[in-house]
Scaffold this motif. Structure first.
Motif, PDB file in Angstrom:
ATOM      1  N   ILE A 214       0.852  -1.189   0.000  1.00  7.83           N
ATOM      2  CA  ILE A 214       0.000   0.000   0.000  1.00  7.83           C
ATOM      3  C   ILE A 214       0.889   1.241   0.000  1.00  7.83           C
ATOM      4  O   ILE A 214       1.618   1.497   0.967  1.00  7.83           O
ATOM      5  N   GLY A 215       0.860   2.002  -1.094  1.00  7.88           N
ATOM      6  CA  GLY A 215       1.610   3.251  -1.185  1.00  7.88           C
ATOM      7  C   GLY A 215       3.090   3.104  -0.911  1.00  7.88           C
ATOM      8  O   GLY A 215       3.713   3.952  -0.266  1.00  7.88           O
ATOM      9  N   VAL A 216       3.708   2.026  -1.459  1.00  2.00           N
ATOM     10  CA  VAL A 216       5.099   1.707  -1.132  1.00  2.00           C
ATOM     11  C   VAL A 216       6.064   2.509  -2.008  1.00  2.00           C
ATOM     12  O   VAL A 216       5.950   2.519  -3.235  1.00  2.00           O
ATOM     13  N   SER A 217       7.025   3.153  -1.361  1.00  2.00           N
ATOM     14  CA  SER A 217       8.112   3.851  -2.048  1.00  2.00           C
ATOM     15  C   SER A 217       9.444   3.339  -1.530  1.00  2.00           C
ATOM     16  O   SER A 217       9.570   2.968  -0.361  1.00  2.00           O
ATOM     17  N   LYS A 218      10.439   3.313  -2.433  1.00  2.00           N
ATOM     18  CA  LYS A 218      11.777   2.890  -2.043  1.00  2.00           C
ATOM     19  C   LYS A 218      12.791   3.625  -2.904  1.00  2.00           C
ATOM     20  O   LYS A 218      12.662   3.669  -4.127  1.00  2.00           O
ATOM     21  N   ARG A 219      13.788   4.209  -2.236  1.00  2.00           N
ATOM     22  CA  ARG A 219      14.834   4.933  -2.947  1.00  2.00           C
ATOM     23  C   ARG A 219      16.196   4.354  -2.586  1.00  2.00           C
ATOM     24  O   ARG A 219      16.431   3.944  -1.453  1.00  2.00           O
TER      25      ARG A 219
ATOM     26  N   ASP B 107      10.595   2.788   2.280  1.00  2.00           N
ATOM     27  CA  ASP B 107      10.796   4.120   2.853  1.00  2.00           C
ATOM     28  C   ASP B 107       9.468   4.740   3.227  1.00  2.00           C
ATOM     29  O   ASP B 107       9.379   5.506   4.200  1.00  2.00           O
ATOM     30  N   GLU B 108       8.440   4.411   2.460  1.00  2.00           N
ATOM     31  CA  GLU B 108       7.078   4.874   2.742  1.00  2.00           C
ATOM     32  C   GLU B 108       6.116   3.740   2.433  1.00  2.00           C
ATOM     33  O   GLU B 108       6.421   2.838   1.654  1.00  2.00           O
ATOM     34  N   GLY B 109       4.930   3.807   3.023  1.00  2.00           N
ATOM     35  CA  GLY B 109       3.917   2.802   2.757  1.00  2.00           C
ATOM     36  C   GLY B 109       4.075   1.585   3.656  1.00  2.00           C
ATOM     37  O   GLY B 109       4.923   1.552   4.552  1.00  2.00           O
ATOM     38  N   GLU B 110       3.271   0.562   3.386  1.00  2.00           N
ATOM     39  CA  GLU B 110       3.306  -0.625   4.233  1.00  2.00           C
ATOM     40  C   GLU B 110       2.944  -1.874   3.451  1.00  2.00           C
ATOM     41  O   GLU B 110       2.366  -1.813   2.366  1.00  2.00           O
TER      42      GLU B 110
ATOM     43  N   ILE C  86      10.773  -6.242  -0.832  1.00  2.00           N
ATOM     44  CA  ILE C  86       9.959  -5.671   0.238  1.00  2.00           C
ATOM     45  C   ILE C  86       8.874  -6.653   0.674  1.00  2.00           C
ATOM     46  O   ILE C  86       8.602  -6.815   1.868  1.00  2.00           O
ATOM     47  N   LEU C  87       8.252  -7.350  -0.278  1.00  2.00           N
ATOM     48  CA  LEU C  87       7.199  -8.316   0.055  1.00  2.00           C
ATOM     49  C   LEU C  87       7.738  -9.508   0.828  1.00  2.00           C
ATOM     50  O   LEU C  87       6.982 -10.194   1.527  1.00  2.00           O
ATOM     51  N   THR C  88       9.037  -9.801   0.686  1.00  2.00           N
ATOM     52  CA  THR C  88       9.634 -10.932   1.398  1.00  2.00           C
ATOM     53  C   THR C  88      10.424 -10.504   2.629  1.00  2.00           C
ATOM     54  O   THR C  88      11.074 -11.342   3.271  1.00  2.00           O
ATOM     55  N   GLY C  89      10.393  -9.216   2.955  1.00  2.00           N
ATOM     56  CA  GLY C  89      11.031  -8.741   4.170  1.00  2.00           C
ATOM     57  C   GLY C  89      12.522  -8.562   4.087  1.00  2.00           C
ATOM     58  O   GLY C  89      13.176  -8.332   5.108  1.00  2.00           O
TER      59      GLY C  89
ATOM     60  N   THR D 171      18.226   7.314  -6.872  1.00  2.00           N
ATOM     61  CA  THR D 171      17.355   6.514  -7.724  1.00  2.00           C
ATOM     62  C   THR D 171      16.084   6.134  -6.986  1.00  2.00           C
ATOM     63  O   THR D 171      16.142   5.574  -5.883  1.00  2.00           O
ATOM     64  N   THR D 172      14.953   6.438  -7.592  1.00  2.00           N
ATOM     65  CA  THR D 172      13.670   6.011  -7.051  1.00  2.00           C
ATOM     66  C   THR D 172      13.310   4.671  -7.661  1.00  2.00           C
ATOM     67  O   THR D 172      13.022   4.567  -8.853  1.00  2.00           O
ATOM     68  N   ALA D 173      13.351   3.619  -6.849  1.00  2.00           N
ATOM     69  CA  ALA D 173      13.064   2.268  -7.336  1.00  2.00           C
ATOM     70  C   ALA D 173      11.573   1.979  -7.338  1.00  2.00           C
ATOM     71  O   ALA D 173      11.082   1.230  -8.196  1.00  2.00           O
ATOM     72  N   LEU D 174      10.841   2.555  -6.395  1.00  2.00           N
ATOM     73  CA  LEU D 174       9.383   2.426  -6.322  1.00  2.00           C
ATOM     74  C   LEU D 174       8.802   3.760  -5.889  1.00  2.00           C
ATOM     75  O   LEU D 174       9.317   4.395  -4.963  1.00  2.00           O
ATOM     76  N   ASP D 175       7.735   4.147  -6.540  1.00  2.00           N
ATOM     77  CA  ASP D 175       7.130   5.454  -6.272  1.00  2.00           C
ATOM     78  C   ASP D 175       5.642   5.265  -5.942  1.00  2.00           C
ATOM     79  O   ASP D 175       4.799   5.229  -6.819  1.00  2.00           O
TER      80      ASP D 175
END
Length: 511
Positions: free
Chosen positions: A24-29, A73-76, A65-68, A33-37
């Motif tokens: 839900i609303g997952v972001s990762k940098r 950085d944001e979202g859950e 992220i789904l496997t831990g 580089t923004t890997a997920l927005d």
């Protein structure tokens, strides 16, 4: 090392309308580089959900992220509506989700039973009772219909069976949500059909899959729903039946370009002397008396299933294997041993079937990888010119449209499609008279496939003799003719214009 208990093998089937996993609303940098927005994903129980997108779209980051293995950085992330456990609680993650990767995590020196219960052989107790381990392994394999013996050394397993063992190991932790990352990349047609049958059987027993593949036809065959990522963003989620292939490709690429079909080319000169001649090449147990030739400017396919011998023939030609008998000529020169260096000196260059294990040095830069085959062009007396190296690399980067920050960027940082382009760059750097491509687009996205096919056509148009070794029909469409191998022998030749069903039937030995 801490022992973990093994859950009961009883299965439970979740409600088909329940949510197994959500991002839900997952972001990762990663640095700049923004890997997920702010992406989202919702996987429903009892279905197979496809996650597709070009290399670099963010799929691998979401899997981490789904496997831990990484925290957003944001979202859950939620499982069955509840927040994901802390990243340090690996047992809690294993009981909720597992990933079977393209490159197996099975340890080859251990048996199947040891792999199934690695680090938990004591089942919560201080003493390992190997008879109990083998018995529990047999029970697990029987429960999930995995057709291997528990005492088999893992190195003896086929790719197909290694995947099934990994799935069974994941299920033994209690997970009923399995991510399959490019599971068909190293399987032939028959093995893919068996994998899909097992997936359907497991689905009926309450297992839910997230399926990641660059083969869009597989998405339509096995999946119920599809989510498309592009440039680190979520683009669309829809039932597969409601999203046509044209729309799916448009979502992946940002335009309406369809998969490229065979491009008309001027035929090779039928009177030209062959550049590559293979005569009665034999390796007992793999292939026998294989004979064919390739003329300058000709694209020839060598097709077949996993046990056909096609890959083994190609690897023998390029010097990775030694023939028991027969000959290979490049022009008038007969190759007599010497391995890969001798083949390269004779004018043969190749793209291996596995870019990670055979095609790249992942600790080196793009420039170093792209020029590994031409050290003499980089300097004299053992001194290499970085300026010359980078100039050659920049030319390759431009010619192959490699998405990279610069020649010095680490090749390990690139997406799969761009890594494959670097492998192509290395093969083409020698200006070969013979180019051999083994499964050249495995694990490569739609747009990168188009780029690589265009590069191959350009090489042929310049007079290079090209041998394409693959069971992927899209790899073979540009070929002037396709030779089919079954059980180590060439059984047929098909001129350009073959029908898909005709060629598939030939590869399966049905004609």
């Amino acid at each position: 090392m801490t022992e973990t208990t093994v859950p009961d093998l009883e299965t439970s089937v979740p409600d088909h309308d329940s949510t197994v996993a959500e991002a839900i609303g997952v972001s990762k940098r990663f640095g700049r580089t923004t890997a997920l927005d702010r992406v989202g994903l919702r996987v429903t129980a009892g279905r197979t959900h496809a996650l597709v997108g070009r290399n670099g779209a963010g799929k691998s980051t979401l899997v981490s992220i789904l496997t831990g293995l990484a925290a957003p950085d944001e979202g859950e992330v939620r499982f069955a509506g509840r927040p994901a456990p802390p990243t340090a609680d690996r047992d809690a993650w294993r009981s909720r989700v597992a990933c079977v990767y393209q490159h197996s995590t099975i340890i080859p020196d251990l048996t199947v039973a040891e792999n199934l219960f690695i680090n938990r052989q004591g089942f919560g107790g201080p003493i390992v009772r190997w008879r109990a381990v083998r018995a529990r392994a047999r029970e697990l394999l029987d429960t999930w219909s995995v057709p291997v013996a528990e005492d088999t050394p893992a190195r003896e397993l086929s790719v197909e069976h290694r995947q099934l063992v990994e799935i069974a190991r994941s299920l033994s932790y209690g997970a009923r949500f399995i991510i399959l990352d490019e599971p068909t990349a190293q399987l032939d047609g028959a093995a893919i059909r068996r994998l899909f049958e097992r997936m359907r059987d497991l689905q009926a027993q309450g297992v839910t899959f997230l399926f990641i593949s660059h083969h869009l036809d597989e998405t339509y065959e096995i999946c119920s729903d599809v989510t498309v990522f592009r440039d680190a963003r979520h683009i669309v989620t829809a039932p597969v039946a409601e999203l046509g292939k044209r729309e799916l490709i448009a979502a992946m690429t940002g335009d309406s370009t369809e998969l490229e079909q065979a491009v008309p080319r001027l035929p090779a000169d039928p009177h030209a002397r062959p550049v590559l001649r293979v005569e009665k090449l034999t390796r007992p147990g793999e292939f026998g008396a294989v004979t064919f030739d390739v003329r300058p400017g000709e694209l020839v396919g060598l097709a077949g299933g996993g046990s056909s011998g096609r890959v083994e023939v190609a690897e023998t030609i390029v010097g990775l294997r030694r023939a028991a008998s027969g000959t290979v000529h490049v022009g008038e020169r007969e190759l007599r041993g010497g391995g890969v260096p001798a083949a390269r000196d004779a004018g043969i260059s190749f793209v291996p079937r596995d870019r990670h294990d055979e095609g790249l040095v992942l600790t080196m830069s793009v420039a170093d990888n792209a020029t590994l085959t031409v050290p003499r062009r980089l300097g004299r007396f053992g001194l290499l010119s970085r300026r010359t190296r980078d100039a050659l690399a920049r030319t390759a980067i431009a010619d192959l449209d490699i998405k990279v920050d610069g020649p010095e960027q680490g090749v390990a940082e690139l997406s799969g499609g761009n890594q494959q382009k670097v492998v192509f760059a290395r093969a083409l750097a020698t200006g070969p008279s013979v180019l051999i491509l083994i499964t050249p687009t495995a694990g490569v996205d739609v747009r990168s496939k188009e780029t690589l096919r265009a590069v191959v056509r350009t090489a042929a148009d310049r007079g290079t003799a090209v041998l394409v070794v693959s069971d992927e029909l899209d790899d073979l469409r540009d070929c002037d003719r396709v030779l089919v191998m079954v059980q180590g022998a060439v059984t047929g030749a098909y001129e350009k214009g073959w029908a898909d069903g005709e060629l598939v039937a030939a590869m399966e030995g049905l004609t």
